[in-house]
Write an enzyme that holds these catalytic residues in place. Structure first.
Site, PDB file in Angstrom:
ATOM      1  N   LYS A  34      13.546  25.725 -15.881  1.00 63.19           N
ATOM      2  CA  LYS A  34      14.717  24.843 -15.828  1.00 63.19           C
ATOM      3  C   LYS A  34      15.942  25.671 -15.467  1.00 63.19           C
ATOM      4  CE  LYS A  34      17.036  21.432 -18.842  1.00 63.19           C
ATOM      5  NZ  LYS A  34      16.959  20.752 -20.168  1.00 63.19           N
ATOM      6  N   SER A  83      16.849  15.615 -19.973  1.00 62.87           N
ATOM      7  CA  SER A  83      17.493  16.315 -18.882  1.00 62.87           C
ATOM      8  C   SER A  83      16.546  17.190 -18.062  1.00 62.87           C
ATOM      9  CB  SER A  83      18.634  17.182 -19.426  1.00 62.87           C
ATOM     10  OG  SER A  83      18.141  18.232 -20.242  1.00 62.87           O
ATOM     11  N   SER A  95      15.111  16.251 -24.374  1.00 69.33           N
ATOM     12  CA  SER A  95      15.051  16.623 -22.955  1.00 69.33           C
ATOM     13  C   SER A  95      13.732  17.209 -22.478  1.00 69.33           C
ATOM     14  CB  SER A  95      16.159  17.612 -22.638  1.00 69.33           C
ATOM     15  OG  SER A  95      17.320  16.891 -22.357  1.00 69.33           O
TER      16      SER A  95
HETATM   17  N1  GLN Z   1      19.456  12.677 -23.510  1.00 66.25           N
HETATM   18  C1  GLN Z   1      19.982  13.558 -24.516  1.00 66.25           C
HETATM   19  C2  GLN Z   1      21.406  13.921 -24.170  1.00 66.25           C
HETATM   20  O1  GLN Z   1      21.865  13.473 -23.184  1.00 66.25           O
HETATM   21  C3  GLN Z   1      19.146  14.766 -24.668  1.00 66.25           C
HETATM   22  C4  GLN Z   1      19.505  15.888 -23.788  1.00 66.25           C
HETATM   23  C5  GLN Z   1      18.815  17.161 -24.136  1.00 66.25           C
HETATM   24  O2  GLN Z   1      17.891  17.176 -24.961  1.00 66.25           O
HETATM   25  N2  GLN Z   1      19.275  18.232 -23.548  1.00 66.25           N
HETATM   26  O3  GLN Z   1      22.072  14.630 -24.866  1.00 66.25           O
END
Ligand code: GLN
Length: 482
Positions: free
Chosen positions: A81, A156, A180
């Protein structure tokens, strides 16, 4: 022929024995993946491919295999990532503000996979600073779901999930703050593991919300997720929060579990936004487990309606502090209109951050501000404690908690991005384990009537990834082997 073979591997031990006997070579693997990355470029999963470097490393590692000196991950072709540092390589967190930034050191997780002879094939698209649930906040655009290109990948870690789903690399590393890893894994029909908070070092990983962030693997099988975890986990002197709890050889401990006591959270199945097909899917999984002799009982978790709000207050507060370092002076982007220190800050941040990141910095600054701190931040900390205690209590009585990973399957690109509140609700089932710091995994749970993958989440006890992985592996095979 070789390509069909490569596509079929979902257990690294199978691939490794074929590498040893020469049925495939690491070079074959690199050629296969780089060709597929080109063929499926429009999915937008990879931001950069390290082809030449990978081919060079392939020669070295192939030799080690011949000599019998190769590490545990020799031949594993991994994508990372774009919020994980790899020395000498660009890393942007999918943000304009870091465009062109080159990592000056490698994250501990990167050092550890390289030390075991993995090959890093490239960096993967994600939501900007890992803030999002659809990969649509990325400065480089959304990632398309390989099951249906009109749909989001989830986020994400959208690039990390699609890269594995579409066979663009063997496995990937991602990060999970509130879902994410698990949510995109569910949307893409692959396995995604968020370890216990502090199990894996965060050194060299772009900080979003430091009391939540964890790195974990996305893979095709639980066996492979276990193997990667055992390589990346463990105490790191560079991360004071990392735990010195011993790291078991998870991949060697995937024993068939005895009869388990499993809880499911009643409120999740009555949740307003829950897709009826997902509800039925979970109910049939519960029946399947019961038919195998496990006990599966409903429990009450009265805080479900509060988890999303609590998560967004605390994570935005932490983000507002963590993102203060992107000021146009130290890193990446600087506005052309910078005239003095203040205008450098203001212009660079206004032009460099996208809308969602700005929204969160403002929200986080607000909840921490004098006069509102007690009403929001401090109260959310107390609610976090209640959520943690309740989940720990359930896990005193049960071995695992199961929930749907997501309330809906992958939605259409463009459909939810205009309404942040709707988007935030996509996290309703994943943020609980994040607030509590518990390990949680998403495993594939079949497809819906439109052919879209669904995921099931299993939450385990703190630092007991051994049991979580053994059970998930068994459960996953129960689903796929039948
Ligand atoms: N969808 C969640 C957020 O927007 C999780 C994101 C994540 O785990 N980095 O914060």
């Amino acid at each position: 022929m070789v390509t069909e073979k490569i596509k079929s591997y979902s257990r690294f031990s199978d691939l490794q024995s074929d590498l040893k006997s020469g049925i495939v070579t690491i070079e074959d693997l690199i050629h296969y993946y780089t060709a597929r990355i080109k063929e499926y470029q429009h999915l937008n999963a990879f931001l950069e491919v390290f082809e030449e470097e990978a081919l060079k490393r392939a020669v070295e590692i192939q030799e080690k295999i011949t000599n019998g000196t190769a590490g545990k991950l020799a031949g594993m072709i991994i994508g990372i990532k774009d919020n994980i540092s790899y020395k000498g390589h660009e890393m942007t967190a999918s943000s304009k503000i870091l465009k062109g930034y080159q990592a000056v050191y490698s994250a501990t997780v990167v050092e550890r996979i390289l030390a075991e002879d993995a090959i890093i094939i490239g960096r993967l698209n994600c939501d900007e600073f890992a803030m999002g649930a659809s990969n649509e906040t990325s400065y480089f655009g959304p990632v398309k779901n390989f099951a249906d290109e009109r749909k989001v990948s989830g986020g994400s870690s959208g690039g990390s999930a699609v890269a594995v789903q579409a066979n663009l690399c063997y496995a990937s590393l991602a990060s999970d703050t509130g879902g994410s890893i698990r949510q995109p894994a569910a949307f893409c029909g692959v396995v995604g593991l968020k370890p216990t908070y502090a199990r894996v070092s965060r050194y060299g990983v772009v900080a979003y919300a430091s009391s939540f962030d964890q790195v974990g693997p996305i893979a095709k099988s639980v066996e492979d997720a276990a193997l990667i975890l055992e390589v990346i986990a463990g105490r790191d002197p560079h991360d004071a929060t990392s735990s010195s709890e011993e790291v078991p050889a998870y991949s060697q401990k995937l024993v068939h579990p005895k009869k388990q006591k499993i809880a499911y959270i009643k409120e999740t199945l009555h949740s307003e936004g829950l897709d009826p097909e997902i509800k039925n899917n979970v109910l049939s999984q519960i029946e399947k487990l019961r038919a195998e002799g496990h006990s599966v009982e409903p429990v009450s978790f009265e805080y479900l309606d509060y988890v999303v709000a609590t998560y967004y207050i605390l994570t935005t507060a932490e983000a507002s502090s963590n993102l203060a370092r992107y000021d146009g002076v130290h890193y990446g982007y600087r506005s052309n209109e910078s005239k003095d220190l203040i205008s450098t800050y203001k212009k660079s941040r206004s032009e460099g951050f996208g809308d969602e990141v700005k929204r969160r910095i403002m929200l986080g600054t607000f909840v921490l501000s004098a006069g509102y701190y007690d009403a929001y931040y401090s109260r959310a900390q107390k609610v976090r404690r209640l959520i943690k205690e309740k989940m720990d209590k359930i896990l005193e009585d049960f071995d695992f908690i199961i929930t749907p990973t997501t309330p809906t399957p992958a939605f259409n690109i463009g459909e939810q991005i205009t309404d942040p509140v709707v988007m935030y609700l996509a996290d309703i089932f994943t943020v609980g384990a994040s607030l509590a710091g518990l390990p949680a995994i998403s495993i594939p749970s079949g497809k819906n009537s439109e052919g879209l993958p669904l995921g099931l989440q299993v939450i385990g006890k703190r630092f007991n990834e051994t049991a979580l992985l053994a059970f998930s592996n068994y459960f996953n095979h129960l689903n796929t082997d039948s």
